[in-house]
Scaffold this motif. Structure first.
Motif, PDB file in Angstrom:
ATOM      1  N   ALA A 149      28.927  13.769   0.958  1.00 21.47           N
ATOM      2  CA  ALA A 149      28.074  12.578   0.884  1.00 21.47           C
ATOM      3  C   ALA A 149      28.860  11.373   1.369  1.00 21.47           C
ATOM      4  N   PRO A 150      29.204  11.293   2.654  1.00 20.46           N
ATOM      5  CA  PRO A 150      30.031  10.212   3.160  1.00 20.46           C
ATOM      6  C   PRO A 150      29.294   8.877   3.101  1.00 20.46           C
ATOM      7  N   VAL A 151      30.083   7.791   3.070  1.00 22.58           N
ATOM      8  CA  VAL A 151      29.498   6.460   3.107  1.00 22.58           C
ATOM      9  C   VAL A 151      28.914   6.232   4.511  1.00 22.58           C
ATOM     10  N   ARG A 152      27.633   5.873   4.582  1.00 26.79           N
ATOM     11  CA  ARG A 152      27.009   5.629   5.885  1.00 26.79           C
ATOM     12  C   ARG A 152      27.322   4.221   6.360  1.00 26.79           C
ATOM     13  N   SER A 153      27.282   4.021   7.661  1.00 29.08           N
ATOM     14  CA  SER A 153      27.531   2.694   8.209  1.00 29.08           C
ATOM     15  C   SER A 153      26.248   1.901   8.350  1.00 29.08           C
ATOM     16  N   GLU A 154      25.176   2.395   7.734  1.00 20.39           N
ATOM     17  CA  GLU A 154      23.881   1.736   7.854  1.00 20.39           C
ATOM     18  C   GLU A 154      23.226   1.676   6.486  1.00 20.39           C
ATOM     19  N   LEU A 155      22.624   0.518   6.157  1.00 18.75           N
ATOM     20  CA  LEU A 155      21.944   0.327   4.862  1.00 18.75           C
ATOM     21  C   LEU A 155      20.519  -0.142   5.129  1.00 18.75           C
ATOM     22  N   ASP A 156      19.542   0.547   4.536  1.00 16.71           N
ATOM     23  CA  ASP A 156      18.119   0.202   4.702  1.00 16.71           C
ATOM     24  C   ASP A 156      17.625  -0.477   3.425  1.00 16.71           C
ATOM     25  N   LEU A 157      17.288  -1.759   3.528  1.00 12.41           N
ATOM     26  CA  LEU A 157      16.837  -2.537   2.369  1.00 12.41           C
ATOM     27  C   LEU A 157      15.331  -2.714   2.327  1.00 12.41           C
ATOM     28  N   ARG A 158      14.602  -2.164   3.302  1.00 14.45           N
ATOM     29  CA  ARG A 158      13.155  -2.363   3.353  1.00 14.45           C
ATOM     30  C   ARG A 158      12.479  -1.755   2.136  1.00 14.45           C
ATOM     31  N   GLY A 159      11.539  -2.499   1.596  1.00 15.66           N
ATOM     32  CA  GLY A 159      10.787  -2.010   0.454  1.00 15.66           C
ATOM     33  C   GLY A 159      11.402  -2.362  -0.884  1.00 15.66           C
ATOM     34  N   LEU A 160      12.617  -2.923  -0.890  1.00 21.11           N
ATOM     35  CA  LEU A 160      13.277  -3.270  -2.156  1.00 21.11           C
ATOM     36  C   LEU A 160      12.943  -4.707  -2.548  1.00 21.11           C
ATOM     37  N   ARG A 161      12.963  -4.965  -3.858  1.00 19.94           N
ATOM     38  CA  ARG A 161      12.854  -6.332  -4.320  1.00 19.94           C
ATOM     39  C   ARG A 161      14.106  -7.113  -3.911  1.00 19.94           C
ATOM     40  N   PHE A 162      13.967  -8.430  -3.821  1.00 19.47           N
ATOM     41  CA  PHE A 162      15.047  -9.255  -3.291  1.00 19.47           C
ATOM     42  C   PHE A 162      16.337  -9.080  -4.086  1.00 19.47           C
ATOM     43  N   GLU A 163      16.250  -9.159  -5.435  1.00 13.53           N
ATOM     44  CA  GLU A 163      17.462  -9.074  -6.252  1.00 13.53           C
ATOM     45  C   GLU A 163      18.131  -7.708  -6.113  1.00 13.53           C
ATOM     46  N   GLU A 164      17.302  -6.651  -6.136  1.00 11.56           N
ATOM     47  CA  GLU A 164      17.867  -5.302  -5.994  1.00 11.56           C
ATOM     48  C   GLU A 164      18.508  -5.133  -4.620  1.00 11.56           C
ATOM     49  N   ALA A 165      17.866  -5.700  -3.576  1.00  9.00           N
ATOM     50  CA  ALA A 165      18.405  -5.584  -2.224  1.00  9.00           C
ATOM     51  C   ALA A 165      19.774  -6.264  -2.120  1.00  9.00           C
ATOM     52  N   MET A 166      19.893  -7.443  -2.723  1.00  7.99           N
ATOM     53  CA  MET A 166      21.182  -8.152  -2.653  1.00  7.99           C
ATOM     54  C   MET A 166      22.275  -7.400  -3.415  1.00  7.99           C
ATOM     55  N   HIS A 167      21.906  -6.789  -4.551  1.00  5.97           N
ATOM     56  CA  HIS A 167      22.873  -6.003  -5.323  1.00  5.97           C
ATOM     57  C   HIS A 167      23.353  -4.807  -4.511  1.00  5.97           C
ATOM     58  N   ARG A 168      22.409  -4.108  -3.886  1.00  4.64           N
ATOM     59  CA  ARG A 168      22.797  -2.936  -3.074  1.00  4.64           C
ATOM     60  C   ARG A 168      23.656  -3.342  -1.888  1.00  4.64           C
TER      61      ARG A 168
END
Length: 786
Positions: free
Chosen positions: A705-724
């Motif tokens: 489960a390697p760390v990906r170089s891409e993060l998809d924040l679509r569909g998340l609430r603003f606070e959760e997106a910033m935390h991720r």
């Protein structure tokens, strides 16, 4: 393909709303011909041009379109030799200069923007304003359509002569009306015009005495409008000059019309391009007015709507819905009470589908997905036909027969109250058979019903899911919320009880319904209770998270304040120690110098003077030693300690073990202690003793489960997106990535702005930019890491 559905779903009302956002009749005519497309590439292109116009409005706020009318009829008449009027030529000039302004505006926007706008740019490039013609028209005609003196030397000279003749005539007539001899003959002492000749009003009885030419008389006959003989010759010359003026104006208009004819193709091209640009920006303005978003397109019959709103319902009253057809699901059966929102849900899905396939943004949140259907079928409402003498059931069935004859796997079918209008048992059976047939064709189906049998059908049939509209028994009113996966129930007994019906009657009614029906109602009630409890728990979790975030911010501020005060005190102590050391050094130096001076002078020193000097020396040395130790202690506190990312450290003042996230500077580190991250001075950290079994503090993701170089924040609430995002950046840095991509979608830009702010404030992010063409455009941000 869509005509009947467009009528039933009130598509024309959407076009009417859109029509008001066009800046000219050109865009309005484009809107009048707008229809949904069923080809994905065509739909994608239509949405892309809307999105680009939306980006321009978001950046610049407006499009300087100006006063533009459809000049195509004028240009075509010019081509066949007709002479255009002055106002028609002004309209042509307006289009020419509007083309120049729009072209310049779009070019500046594209040059200043980091967002790629290929479609709008190509439309701008296609504009080729005939500026020579426009300037010739502006020099000759003003905005009101008056041909100016500057249009030609001949016209200037003629008008100068006209003004001279008019001045001479008025002078003579003024003398007449001011004369005491003639004043009694006049009805009024004024100069007026009749038949383009200057005249004065003379009383009837003085006709013979006054002389001249009669041009008109009043309604009563008491007043005659007479041109005095003294101005007849001058009036004749004036009429001749006015005829020459008219001839010269016609010549000027003909010459300008010829210029228009020469540039006819350029003008027709520009008007077509301006028409398209106005249409694109009308769609973008409409998107802003409904707070619409750009949907993702797909062709597998699936869709997902997040917080979708019906665009024809008052925004203050509409209740957003979440509805999706995903995975193996092909059909949704919606049940619930009347006026609960079942039909609105049906119409929302259908209308938003037509809007998306027309290149319009849809009133839904980012992350929504729309399928491009080949055909949309709808059977909605009571369309009983008096002319054909058809009942409600017969009318619906006639429509359903048409649907069944044409439906395929690329169709969206909307059934409202399927099987209604006939015997419930037969209607339910017929509804199931119809759904089975449509389902077998592979179509996507949404149906509303009252029949309990269809709830069981949806539960048992693979590919079909139940849904319901929520009803609040306490308030006896619908909430208009759509609940996916939960069938609706009638709530008849509960409502009756709330309204005061006898408990005995209700119990008797319960005994009359079948055991299976009672079990189903109990199961639904249990599901509803479980859902409400889950929602309540979710709200509690959100509240706790908000409190924790608030407390975290509060503690981080306190820690930062503590660090500031501590460093300030250390600096003060260091300065005080240095000052005292310097003073002690000066005293020792002075004492030594004094003793040397005594020695040079061979001066006898008394015992008490030696004792005093010795005492002063000891005191100065003690002070120097004390301040040296104090300064050493200060340095010790500021002693540089080196730690590595991932290393376990102890924070003595908290009594906690944490680990180093990253090095901020030579004397400061970002430390993770529990769920909190804080900046801590190196002097306040100690290397923690690690047991061998727990040595790898940093948990590096395995190859599974390697760390990906891409993060998809679509569909998340603003606070959760910033935390991720913060967590993702930490993991990417530990993984050694130098570049990462953050997908946030386009939408309103709130998520993109949040991502931008986090990246700007992150110490390990060297730069960031929006994605280029092929990288996701403005829906993706690329960050460079160090």
């Amino acid at each position: 393909m869509f005509e009947r559905a467009m009528h039933l779903l009130e598509y024309e009302k959407i076009k009417k709303q859109l029509w008001h956002h066009a800046a000219s009749t050109l865009g309005q005519k484009q809107i009048e011909t707008l229809k949904p497309e069923n080809d994905r590439k065509a739909v994608q292109a239509m949405l892309a041009e809307t999105d680009e116009a939306y980006q321009v409005l978001r950046m610049r706020g407006h499009l300087p379109f100006g006063a533009v009318t459809d000049i195509r009829p004028f240009v075509k008449r010019a081509k066949i030799g007709s002479t255009l009027s002055a106002k028609e030529l002004v309209a042509v000039g307006d289009v020419i200069f509007a083309s120049r302004v729009v072209k310049q505006f779009i070019q500046e926007t594209c040059d200043e923007s980091s967002v790629s706008l290929p479609i709008i740019q190509s439309l701008s490039d296609a504009l080729d304003p005939a500026l020579d013609v426009g300037k010739a028209i502006r020099r000759s005609i003003d905005e009101q359509g008056y041909v100016l003196d500057s249009a030609s030397d001949q016209l200037r000279e003629i008008r100068a002569q006209i003004r001279s003749y008019e001045s001479r005539i008025k002078e003579k007539l003024e003398n007449i009306i001011r004369s005491s001899r003639t004043q009694k003959m006049l009805s009024e002492a004024i100069v007026t015009i009749r038949n383009d000749r200057y005249v004065v009003p003379v009383k009837q009885e003085y006709r013979q005495a006054f002389g001249g030419i009669v041009h008109d008389q009043s309604a009563s006959g008491a007043t005659l409008f007479i041109e005095p003989q003294s101005v007849v010759d001058i009036n004749n010359h004036l009429s001749e000059k006015r005829a020459k003026e008219k001839h010269e104006i016609e010549r000027i208009l003909a010459a300008l019309t010829a210029k228009v004819a020469e540039e006819a193709e350029r003008l027709l091209n520009d008007i077509d391009v301006l028409s398209r640009i106005d249409f694109c920006f009308a769609k973008a303005k409409y998107a802003m007015s409904i707070k619409g978003g750009l949907p993702k397109l797909r062709e597998d019959g699936r869709f997902k709507l997040k917080k979708a709103r019906h665009p024809l319902i008052d925004p203050q009253k509409v209740v957003p819905i979440d509805i999706e057809v995903q995975g193996d699901i092909h059909s949704i059966i919606i049940t619930g009470p009347n006026t609960g929102g079942k039909t609105v849900t049906l119409k929302t899905v259908g209308l938003l589908t037509l809007m998306a396939q027309s290149g319009l943004f849809i009133p839904a949140e980012d992350g929504s997905e729309m399928n491009v259907f080949e055909r949309v079928f709808a059977d909605i409402g009571d369309e009983q036909s008096i002319e054909q003498n058809l009942s409600t059931f017969s009318s619906h069935m006639t429509n359903i027969v048409t649907i069944l004859d044409n439906v395929n796997e690329k169709s969206l079918v909307l059934f409202d109250e399927l099987g209604a209008g006939t015997d419930p048992q037969e209607g339910a059976a017929l509804s199931i058979a119809i759904l089975d047939h449509v389902f077998s064709r592979g179509a996507t189906v949404i149906a509303t019903t009252h029949y309990s049998e269809l709830k069981a059908y949806a539960y048992e049939k693979q590919g079909v899911i139940n849904a319901s509209v929520e009803f609040d028994v306490e308030t006896l009113s619908p909430t208009y919320r759509l609940l996916m996966g939960i069938p609706g129930r009638s709530n008849a007994f509960e409502i009756s009880k709330r309204l005061g019906l006898s408990e005995a009657i209700i119990q008797e009614a319960r005994s009359l319904i079948g055991a299976d029906t009672a079990k189903i109602d109990q199961m639904i009630a249990s599901l509803e209770n479980s859902r409400k409890e889950a929602e309540k728990a979710e709200q509690e979790v959100k509240r706790i998270k908000a409190e924790m975030a608030e407390k975290k911010a509060e503690w981080e501020e306190k820690i930062a304040q503590f660090e500031r005060e501590k460093n300030q005190r250390l600096r003060q102590a260091e300065d005080d120690a240095r000052a005292k050391m310097e003073k002690a050094k000066q005293e020792i130096t002075a004492l030594i110098e004094e003793l040397r001076q005594w020695r040079k002078e061979d001066k006898p020193v008394k015992e008490h003077e030696l004792i005093d000097a010795k005492t002063r020396m000891e005191q100065a040395m003690a002070a120097l030693k004390g301040e040296t130790q104090s300064l050493e202690l200060t340095y010790k506190k500021r002693e540089r300690k080196s730690f590595q990312p991932g290393q376990a450290v102890k924070v003595p003042r908290f009594g906690q073990i944490g680990h180093i996230v990253e090095k901020i500077s030579d004397h400061e580190y970002l430390v993770q202690v529990g769920i909190m991250k804080m900046n801590i001075n190196a002097s306040d950290l100690e290397a923690a003793k690690e047991e061998k079994a727990e040595k790898p503090i940093v948990r590096v993701k395995t190859s599974a489960a390697p760390v990906r170089s891409e993060l998809d924040l679509r569909g998340l609430r603003f606070e959760e997106a910033m935390h991720r995002l913060e967590k993702f950046l930490d993991e990417a840095i530990l993984a050694g990535y130098s570049r990462v991509s953050i997908i946030h979608g386009k939408g309103t830009g709130a998520l993109r702005n949040g991502v931008k702010k986090v990246l700007q404030n992150h110490p390990r992010v060297t730069s960031s930019r929006l994605g280029a063409y092929g990288e996701g455009d403005s829906g993706v941000t690329i960050a460079e890491l160090k």
